[in-house]
Design an enzyme around this catalytic site. Structure first.
Site, short mmCIF file in Angstrom:
data_model
loop_
_atom_site.label_atom_id
_atom_site.label_comp_id
_atom_site.label_asym_id
_atom_site.label_seq_id
_atom_site.Cartn_x
_atom_site.Cartn_y
_atom_site.Cartn_z
N HIS A 285 45.09 -36.65 7.83
CA HIS A 285 45.56 -36.34 6.48
C HIS A 285 46.70 -37.33 6.21
CE1 HIS A 285 46.45 -34.26 2.90
NE2 HIS A 285 46.60 -33.02 3.32
N ARG B 4 47.89 -28.33 -3.02
CA ARG B 4 48.87 -29.42 -3.08
C ARG B 4 48.22 -30.80 -3.16
NH1 ARG B 4 51.02 -25.16 -1.16
NH2 ARG B 4 48.90 -24.92 -0.40
N THR B 5 47.30 -31.09 -2.26
CA THR B 5 46.77 -32.45 -2.18
C THR B 5 46.00 -32.79 -3.45
OG1 THR B 5 46.56 -32.03 0.18
CG2 THR B 5 45.53 -34.02 -0.64
N ARG C 247 38.30 -34.96 0.14
CA ARG C 247 38.57 -34.02 1.24
C ARG C 247 37.24 -33.41 1.63
NH1 ARG C 247 43.12 -29.35 1.55
NH2 ARG C 247 44.33 -31.23 2.02
#
Ligand code: CP
Length: 340
Positions: free
Chosen positions: A136, A58-59, A108
């Site tokens: 996050h 997703r990110t 990340r």
């Protein structure tokens, strides 16, 4: 009030309530672009480097899509083994090099504090896409945006709501960032329910109480999910445990399914989860039998992620006005059948 232009986005602690409202105001403006009713390109020529040294769906993809939807280009590196960090390159050298190739960087990384270290040597804005169990921030923003949208759709007060966070509250960075963001809301009632040993860090509980939130903690799933507007379920963060055996001990202790929901939750309690949910038989913290429950908001949540990330880019590049002035009708149409 934060001047977003050129800022790193590393922690939700950077934001005051007014900044969150500004992000959500811009997020609302991104809806026609998310729906492909309009296209725009204020970031034409800009390059996003998406550096993901931990698994992500997703990110990584939604940051990339958000940048593309604003007309920018995306370069990706995934996996530490695909970067020269494995040859011993420092985060600081890595940041100096990358920021010469890019206009913005999303990173990340498994280590807490890594995004901050990286940003300290970067010449361009850095957005934290998750640093270990720490933070996050974009997830927390999309979660809060979703909470507000869901409450509004039920005609409820968006400033005075009741939320339960359940599951691995010790290791979930999405939970940690969301709780910090919720501390900006003084009239929120927060229930924290986790298996014993996976409790919320005490300093977060203290922060919330010191800002006026009503907070209770328990180790009882059934008690924890009662009398709330929002239920935020999380997975056991197996990647944060010292051993697989330790993670296995907690797996499956907290499971929500339709039967439990019907028995203990209010009929319109909204169900959220940062995803991925762990659908393996031994885990199933959020059973797929809830997929037909209209209060399950997990896929509305993921869609909102693109919009919130577009808003962050528009603010960091200071092109909010140009998003609209560059807008046009798409020259194409893709029929989108309903997904079962
Ligand atoms: N919610 C979240 O961070 O998902 P990914 O790990 O797939 O990016």
């Amino acid at each position: 009030m934060l001047n977003f232009h050129g800022q790193h986005i590393l922690s939700v602690h950077q934001f005051e309530r007014v900044d969150v409202e500004r992000i959500f105001e811009v997020t609302d403006q991104m809806r026609p672009f998310g729906r492909r009713e309009k296209v725009t390109n204020p970031l034409k020529g800009a390059i996003l480097s998406n550096m993901f040294f931990e698994p992500s769906t997703r990110t990584r993809v939604s940051f990339g899509s958000a940048f593309n939807l604003l007309g920018g280009n995306v370069r990706e590196t995934t996996g530490i083994e695909s970067s020269s960090i494995v040859k011993g390159e420092s985060m600081r050298d890595f940041a100096r090099v990358l920021s010469g190739y890019s206009d913005v960087i999303v990173i990340r990384h498994p280590e807490m504090g890594s995004a901050e270290e990286f940003a300290s040597a970067s010449a361009v804005p850095v957005i934290n896409g998750g640093d270990g169990a720490n933070e996050h921030p974009s997830q927390a923003l999309l979660d809060l945006y979703t909470i507000r949208a869901e409450l509004e759709s039920q005609g409820k007060n968006v400033d005075e709501f009741r939320i339960a966070l359940i599951g691995d509250l010790a290791n979930g960075r999405a939970v940690h960032s969301l709780l910090k963001l919720l501390s900006l809301f003084h009239r929120v009632t927060i229930k924290l329910a986790s298996p014993q040993g996976l409790d919320t860090p005490p300093q977060l509980v203290e922060l919330l109480r010191s800002r006026g939130a009503t907070v209770s903690e328990s180790h009882d799933l059934h008690e924890g999910i009662q009398h709330v507007d929002i239920l935020y379920v999380t997975r056991v963060q197996e990647e944060r445990f010292a051993s697989q055996e330790e993670a296995n001990y907690y797996r499956g202790l907290f499971r929500l399914n339709q039967e439990i929901y019907s028995k203990y939750c209010e009929s319109n309690t909204v169900i959220m989860h940062p995803l991925p949910r762990d659908s393996r038989a031994q885990s199933q913290e959020l059973d797929e039998d809830l997929d037909s429950n209209p209060n399950l908001a997990i896929f509305r949540q993921t869609q909102n992620g693109v919009l919130v990330r577009m808003a962050l880019f528009a603010l960091v590049f200071d092109v909010v006005k140009q998003v609209q002035s560059s807008a046009s009708k798409p020259t194409w149409h893709m029929p989108r059948p309903r997904i079962a």
